[in-house]
Design a protein around this motif. Structure first.
Motif, PDB file in Angstrom:
ATOM      1  N   LEU A   1       0.837  -1.197   0.000  1.00 32.66           N
ATOM      2  CA  LEU A   1       0.000   0.000   0.000  1.00 32.66           C
ATOM      3  C   LEU A   1       0.870   1.246   0.000  1.00 32.66           C
ATOM      4  O   LEU A   1       1.931   1.277   0.627  1.00 32.66           O
ATOM      5  N   GLU A   2       0.400   2.277  -0.693  1.00 33.07           N
ATOM      6  CA  GLU A   2       1.162   3.515  -0.790  1.00 33.07           C
ATOM      7  C   GLU A   2       0.208   4.675  -1.025  1.00 33.07           C
ATOM      8  O   GLU A   2      -1.004   4.548  -0.900  1.00 33.07           O
ATOM      9  N   GLY A   3       0.765   5.836  -1.413  1.00 32.73           N
ATOM     10  CA  GLY A   3      -0.046   6.998  -1.762  1.00 32.73           C
ATOM     11  C   GLY A   3      -0.908   7.449  -0.605  1.00 32.73           C
ATOM     12  O   GLY A   3      -0.430   7.617   0.531  1.00 32.73           O
ATOM     13  N   PRO A   4      -2.223   7.681  -0.832  1.00 31.22           N
ATOM     14  CA  PRO A   4      -3.077   8.228   0.225  1.00 31.22           C
ATOM     15  C   PRO A   4      -3.324   7.273   1.375  1.00 31.22           C
ATOM     16  O   PRO A   4      -3.953   7.661   2.365  1.00 31.22           O
ATOM     17  N   ARG A   5      -2.858   6.023   1.276  1.00 30.48           N
ATOM     18  CA  ARG A   5      -3.050   5.055   2.366  1.00 30.48           C
ATOM     19  C   ARG A   5      -1.873   5.025   3.332  1.00 30.48           C
ATOM     20  O   ARG A   5      -1.956   4.366   4.375  1.00 30.48           O
ATOM     21  N   VAL A   6      -0.760   5.638   3.000  1.00 27.53           N
ATOM     22  CA  VAL A   6       0.422   5.650   3.855  1.00 27.53           C
ATOM     23  C   VAL A   6       0.734   7.093   4.222  1.00 27.53           C
ATOM     24  O   VAL A   6       1.067   7.901   3.343  1.00 27.53           O
ATOM     25  N   LEU A   7       0.619   7.433   5.478  1.00 22.85           N
ATOM     26  CA  LEU A   7       0.888   8.789   5.933  1.00 22.85           C
ATOM     27  C   LEU A   7       2.378   8.972   6.186  1.00 22.85           C
ATOM     28  O   LEU A   7       3.013   8.139   6.838  1.00 22.85           O
ATOM     29  N   VAL A   8       2.934  10.046   5.671  1.00 26.29           N
ATOM     30  CA  VAL A   8       4.303  10.441   5.982  1.00 26.29           C
ATOM     31  C   VAL A   8       4.222  11.613   6.955  1.00 26.29           C
ATOM     32  O   VAL A   8       3.630  12.653   6.638  1.00 26.29           O
ATOM     33  N   ALA A   9       4.797  11.433   8.143  1.00 28.89           N
ATOM     34  CA  ALA A   9       4.697  12.439   9.203  1.00 28.89           C
ATOM     35  C   ALA A   9       6.083  12.918   9.602  1.00 28.89           C
ATOM     36  O   ALA A   9       7.071  12.196   9.489  1.00 28.89           O
ATOM     37  N   GLN A  10       6.140  14.157  10.073  1.00 25.95           N
ATOM     38  CA  GLN A  10       7.356  14.748  10.619  1.00 25.95           C
ATOM     39  C   GLN A  10       7.074  15.095  12.068  1.00 25.95           C
ATOM     40  O   GLN A  10       6.234  15.945  12.368  1.00 25.95           O
TER      41      GLN A  10
ATOM     42  N   ASP B   1       1.505  15.554   9.865  1.00 30.46           N
ATOM     43  CA  ASP B   1       1.531  15.330   8.419  1.00 30.46           C
ATOM     44  C   ASP B   1       2.627  16.174   7.758  1.00 30.46           C
ATOM     45  O   ASP B   1       2.792  17.358   8.063  1.00 30.46           O
ATOM     46  N   ALA B   2       3.382  15.543   6.838  1.00 31.53           N
ATOM     47  CA  ALA B   2       4.443  16.271   6.130  1.00 31.53           C
ATOM     48  C   ALA B   2       3.884  17.409   5.292  1.00 31.53           C
ATOM     49  O   ALA B   2       4.605  18.354   4.956  1.00 31.53           O
ATOM     50  N   GLY B   3       2.609  17.340   4.896  1.00 34.48           N
ATOM     51  CA  GLY B   3       1.951  18.460   4.240  1.00 34.48           C
ATOM     52  C   GLY B   3       2.457  18.762   2.849  1.00 34.48           C
ATOM     53  O   GLY B   3       2.470  19.922   2.438  1.00 34.48           O
ATOM     54  N   ASP B   4       2.843  17.737   2.079  1.00 28.22           N
ATOM     55  CA  ASP B   4       3.329  17.964   0.719  1.00 28.22           C
ATOM     56  C   ASP B   4       2.317  17.417  -0.278  1.00 28.22           C
ATOM     57  O   ASP B   4       1.147  17.239   0.041  1.00 28.22           O
ATOM     58  N   ALA B   5       2.769  17.125  -1.496  1.00 25.30           N
ATOM     59  CA  ALA B   5       1.893  16.568  -2.533  1.00 25.30           C
ATOM     60  C   ALA B   5       2.306  15.159  -2.919  1.00 25.30           C
ATOM     61  O   ALA B   5       1.868  14.639  -3.941  1.00 25.30           O
ATOM     62  N   SER B   6       3.140  14.519  -2.088  1.00 23.98           N
ATOM     63  CA  SER B   6       3.677  13.208  -2.448  1.00 23.98           C
ATOM     64  C   SER B   6       2.620  12.123  -2.428  1.00 23.98           C
ATOM     65  O   SER B   6       2.797  11.075  -3.060  1.00 23.98           O
ATOM     66  N   ARG B   7       1.500  12.307  -1.699  1.00 20.62           N
ATOM     67  CA  ARG B   7       0.462  11.287  -1.657  1.00 20.62           C
ATOM     68  C   ARG B   7      -0.455  11.358  -2.869  1.00 20.62           C
ATOM     69  O   ARG B   7      -1.324  10.506  -3.034  1.00 20.62           O
ATOM     70  N   VAL B   8      -0.259  12.378  -3.733  1.00 25.51           N
ATOM     71  CA  VAL B   8      -1.119  12.585  -4.895  1.00 25.51           C
ATOM     72  C   VAL B   8      -0.551  11.928  -6.141  1.00 25.51           C
ATOM     73  O   VAL B   8      -1.286  11.367  -6.951  1.00 25.51           O
TER      74      VAL B   8
END
Length: 782
Positions: free
Chosen positions: A161-170, A174-181
Motif C-alpha cells: 500500500l502507498e499513496g493516500p493510504r500511507v501517511l508520511v509524518a514529521q 503530516d508532512a503536508g506535501d503533494a507526495s500522496r497525490v
C-alpha cells in the motif's frame, strides 16, 4: 544483602516520607549497568543510573507507578512499583536485536512491546542506509519497498500500500506535501538530519487518522529541543554514481533553561549512471539513450531552527524549517514539434516552509497526569517547469493540531484522550492539473488504553472522525465522444461544486503475551475506515507521472451504442474504504539469537484503485514561453477510473539475527505480499517476494558489512502491466572510527552492476536501478 542494595535500603528508610522509588540495574552476570534510563510511564519523570547502576526517582504522587528501563544492547524491562515499596533490583538481558522506544505511539513502548509490528531505523543503521529519497532510505526494511520514481521522488510502500493510504509524518504531524497525490512528487522530508525513522505497519488510523489505513512513516528529529544538553553530528559524502555530494550537520545546546537547535543539509547530484538501456518496451525492444538516466538530477538544501523553554514539569518549543528542492522528472518530456525530434525535459521546483510547536508537560491534576500538544503549519509549493516556464503548479497549505491528555491509572488502565484537527487547502493549476482546487477538513476524537494482566499487555483504542472535502470548481466534459479514435469531438464542459462528508470510525485491540522469558507473542486486530482522498474523488485529466488519464470516483466511464465512450456522474453513493486487519507477531529478543516473524491478513472492502477502461484519451499539451505560442504535443493516454472493489492482501515478514561471535553478527530477512481483487485479478505494482542476508563484523575501531537482496520474478500483474525479471543486489561497506568521534567510511552499492527494474515503479520500463556505485564519506559527532 549486596552493598549497593544495603545503601539504598538505608537511604530509603531515612526518606520514607518522600515515597521515593530507588533501585539498581544489573546485567545477567550481576554487573551494574551505568547510564540505563529509567522512565515513569505516563509522566515526564526520568533518571539514569550511576556507575554503580543505582537510580533514585523523586517523590511520586500515584500509589502505583510503572517503570520502563532501557539500556543499549539490552532488552527493555517494565516493572510495577507501589509507593512505599523498598529498593528494587532489575536485571536486563542482552539481545542481538535492536530495541528502540517508539515515539510515534501514544503509549510508552519499544518496537518489541507493541501489539502492532513496528520498525525503527536509528543511529548508525539510519546513517548507513540514508539516500536522496525517503523510499530509497527505507527500502531494505522488512515489509517496506520503494515506489522508485528514479532517485528523485521515491516513496515508501508498506505491505503493498502507498499513496493516500500511507501517511508520511514529521514529528507526528503530516508532512503536508503533494507526495500522496502522484508518484513523481517528492516527499518533503530529509533523512540526513533525522534522529530516527519509525514505520508503523498495518492500519495506524487510531493514532493518525484515516489517511494512515496502510501504515505510517514518522520522521523524528530534534528541531524542537527536549533538553539543554550539547550534542550534534555532521557528515560529508560523495557518491560516484551521479557525482552526488552531500553535506549535513545538526546540533543542540542550551543557555540556562532555553534549549536551542540548528540543522541543515545541502545535496547536489547529476543524472545517475545505469548499467544498460534506459527504456524497454512490451515487445522486448530496448532504447539506448547513453549511459545515464536522462533528467534524473537533483539539487536540495534545507535549514531548521528551533528553541524550547524548559520547565520542571516539561517543555514547550517552536521550530521553523525551510526546504528547497529542484529535481528532474525522469520520463517526463515532450518533443518540441513533429519536425524536430529534440525533447524538452520537465523538472520540478519545490519549496516548503514549516512551523511546528511541540509541548510536553506534566500536570498537577487529580485526573490527568500529562498533556502533549503538537501544532503545525506547512506552506508547500512545487512547480513543474518546461522550457523555463511553469506549466503546472501544486500548492498545499496545511494546518494541524493534536492534543493528548494522559490520565492517571484508572483500575490500573493507562491511556490518553486525543483531539485531532487538520485543514488542508490543495490546488493544482496549469496544463497538467488533473485535480481541481479542494479543501479537506478533519476533526477527530480518540481514546487509547492499555493494561497489564500479569504476563499479558492489553492495548485498546477507538477513534471517530469527521471528514469534509469541498471543491467549488470541479470541471469535467461529461458528454465528450469519439475519443477511441483520438478525435476531440464536441465539448460540453460541466462545472459544479462538491461537498462530500463522511464519518470514518476505527478501532483496534491488541495483546502482547510474554509467555516465557525472552519471548512474546503479539496479536492485534484493527478495523479502520478511510474516506477517499480528494484526488481519488475529483481527478479528471492527464497525469503524466503515472502515464494515465485519471478519472475520479465521482465520475464513471460509459460506452454508447456506436462503441464510443463518454463520462457521466456516478449515481451510486460513495462508500468508505474499510480495512479489517489481523496481525500476528512472534518475537525472540533475548540472547545471542533473536527473531521476529510477522503474518498479516488485510481484508479491504471498497478498495479504491485505478481500473482500466479500455479507452484512450488524446491529451494535448502546449509548451513554450508566454511570448511564443509554443508547440502543441498530443499523445494517447489510457483512461483509468477510480473504482471500489473488495480486495485481500496477505503475507509475512521474517527477520532472524544471530550474534555468532562477539565481532560477527549474521541476519536473514524476507517478506512476501499477495494482493488480489475478490472478483478476480491482481492489484498492480505489488512488490515481489524477496530474501536478504547480511553479515557484520566489528573489531576494535573497524566495522565491515556485506549484504545481498534477491528479488524474485513478479508475474502476478494487473492490466497493462508486464512481468518483471528477478535480480540480486550486492552491497558492502567498511568504516573506521577514531576515538574523538570521527569516522571515515567507504560504501559500495550494486557491486555486480546488476541491470534491474523495480516492479512497483511507474517508471519500471523507463528507469532501471543505478549502476555500480561507490560512496566515500567522513562523519563526526560531539
Amino acid at each position: 544483602m549486596k552493598p549497593s542494595l544495603l545503601c539504598l535500603a538505608i537511604l530509603a528508610a531515612s526518606h520514607a516520607a518522600l515515597a521515593q522509588v530507588q533501585g539498581v540495574v544489573r546485567d545477567e552476570q550481576g554487573l551494574p549497568i551505568a547510564g540505563a534510563q529509567v522512565d515513569v510511564v505516563g509522566s515526564k519523570l526520568r533518571t539514569t543510573t550511576n556507575e554503580r547502576g543505582e537510580f533514585n526517582l523523586p517523590q511520586l504522587t500515584d500509589e502505583h507507578v510503572e517503570l520502563h528501563v532501557k539500556a543499549p544492547q539490552f532488552t527493555h524491562r517494565t516493572l510495577h512499583v507501589h509507593r512505599g515499596d523498598g529498593p528494587v533490583e532489575l536485571v536486563l538481558a542482552s539481545t542481538a536485536l535492536e530495541v528502540v522506544n517508539v515515539i510515534g505511539l501514544p503509549w510508552h513502548a519499544s518496537n518489541m512491546e507493541s501489539a502492532q509490528p513496528v520498525n525503527v531505523l536509528t543511529g548508525d543503521k539510519l546513517r548507513d542506509r540514508q539516500a536522496s529519497t525517503l523510499g530509497e532510505t527505507l527500502k531494505h526494511e522488512v515489509g517496506v519497498h520503494s515506489s522508485y520514481y528514479g532517485p528523485v521522488a521515491s516513496s515508501p510502500i508498506i505491505r503493498g500500500l502507498e499513496g493516500p493510504r500511507v501517511l508520511v509524518a514529521q514529528n507526528g504531524l503530516d508532512a503536508g506535501d503533494a507526495s500522496r497525490v502522484g508518484p513523481d512528487h517528492a516527499v518533503a522530508t530529509e533523512a540526513s538530519t533525522a534522529r530516527q525513522i519509525e514505520i508503523l505497519r498495518g492500519p495506524a488510523t487510531l493514532f493518525y487518522g484515516s489517511g494512515a489505513i496502510g501504515g505510517v512513516v514518522n520522521i523524528v528529529d530534534d528541531r524542537v529541543p527536549q533538553g539543554t544538553d550539547t550534542y550534534g553530528e555532521w557528515r560529508v559524502e560523495h557518491n560516484s554514481v551521479a557525482d552526488d555530494k552531500l553535506v549535513s550537520a545538526s546540533g543542540n545546546t542550551g543557555i540556562g533553561n532555553l534549549g536551542l537547535h540548528l540543522d541543515g543539509f545541502w545535496r547536489d547530484a547529476d543524472d545517475y549512471k545505469i548499467p544498460g538501456p534506459a527504456e524497454t518496451h512490451a515487445d522486448g525492444e530496448e532504447e539506448i539513450h547513453g549511459k545515464r538516466l536522462e533528467n534524473s538530477f537533483t539539487e536540495a538544501k534545507g535549514l531548521n531552527l528551533g528553541a524550547s523553554l524548559m520547565f520542571d514539569d516539561g517543555y514547550v518549543g517552536l521550530a521553523y524549517g525551510r526546504l528547497e528542492r529542484q529535481y528532474g522528472i525522469p520520463g517526463h518530456s515532450h518533443h518540441s514539434d513533429e519536425a524536430d525530434a529534440e525533447e524538452i525535459a520537465v523538472y520540478a521546483d519545490l519549496k516548503q516552509d514549516r512551523v511546528q510547536l511541540i509541548s510536553e508537560l506534566n500536570l498537577d491534576d487529580p485526573l490527568f497526569s500529562a498533556m502533549n500538544l503538537r501544532l503545525g503549519f506547512t506552506n508547500y509549493e512545487h512547480s513543474e517547469i518546461e522550457a523555463g516556464t511553469p506549466v503546472t503548479t501544486f500548492t498545499n497549505e496545511t494546518r494541524e493540531a493534536r492534543w493528548e491528555l494522559f490520565h492517571h491509572p484508572l483500575a490500573e488502565w493507562r491511556g490518553a484522550i486525543s483531539f485531532h484537527a487538520k485543514h488542508s487547502d490543495f490546488s493544482a493549476l496549469g496544463e497538467e492539473a488533473f485535480t481541481p482546487p479542494s479543501s479537506t477538513n478533519t476533526l477527530a476524537l480518540a481514546l487509547m488504553e492499555e493494561r497489564h494482566f500479569g504476563s499479558l499487555l492489553v492495548q485498546l483504542g477507538a477513534r471517530i472522525e469527521q471528514v469534509k472535502i469541498e471543491a467549488d470548481n470541479f470541471t469535467a466534459d461529461l458528454n465528450r465522444h469519439d475519443h477511441a479514435e483520438g478525435e476531440h469531438g464536441e465539448e460540453y464542459l460541466s462545472v459544479f461544486s462538491v461537498d462530500h462528508k463522511s464519518t470514518p470510525f476505527s478501532a483496534s485491540a491488541g495483546v502482547v503475551w510474554d509467555f516465557t522469558p525472552g519471548y512474546n507473542l503479539g496479536i492485534s486486530y484493527s478495523h479502520a475506515e478511510r474516506t477517499p482522498s480528494a484526488a481519488e474523488l475529483l481527478s479528471f485529466g492527464p497525469h503524466l507521472g503515472s502515464g494515465m488519464y485519471e478519472v475520479g470516483a465521482l465520475l464513471r466511464v460509459l460506452e454508447d451504442e456506436s462503441g464510443d465512450y463518454y463520462f457521466d456522474l456516478a449515481r451510486a453513493d460513495l462508500e468508505l474504504e474499510t480495512s479489517n486487519n489481523l496481525d500476528i507477531s512472534l518475537r525472540k529478543f533475548e540472547g545471542d539469537f533473536g527473531f521476529i516473524i510477522n503474518a498479516f491478513y488485510n481484508s479491504i472492502d471498497n478498495y479504491y484503485y485505478l481500473a482500466e477502461t479500455g479507452a484512450t484519451y488524446a491529451s494535448s499539451h502546449n509548451h513554450g514561453d508566454e511570448t511564443d505560442h509554443g508547440h502543441e504535443h498530443s499523445e494517447e493516454l489510457p483512461v483509468f477510473v477510480y473504482q471500489a472493489q473488495d480486495a485481500d492482501l496477505y503475507g509475512f515478514e521474517t527477520e532472524f539475527i544471530w550474534q555468532a561471535t562477539a565481532p560477527l553478527k549474521l541476519s536473514l530477512t524476507s517478506d512476501y505480499i499477495r494482493a488480489r481483487l475478490d472478483e478476480g485479478g491482481d492489484l498492480p505494482r505489488i512488490p515481489p517476494f524477496r530474501i536478504g542476508a547480511r553479515a557484520e563484523y566489528s573489531l576494535g575501531n573497524w566495522h565491515a558489512e556485506i549484504s545481498s537482496q534477491y528479488y524474485f520474478e513478479q508475474d502476478r500483474i494487473g492490466p497493462l502491466e508486464t512481468r518483471t525479471d528477478g535480480y540480486t543486489l550486492l552491497d558492502a561497506q567498511v568504516s573506521y572510527a577514531f576515538s574523538d568521534g570521527l569516522k571515515i567510511y567507504l560504501k559500495g552499492n550494486n557491486l555486480t552492476d546488476e541491470y534491474a527494474r523495480v516492479h512497483a515503479s511507474f517508471l519500471k520500463d523507463k528507469a532501471p536501478l543505478p549502476a555500480r556505485a561507490f560512496a566515500v564519506g567522513i562523519t563526526g559527532n560531539f
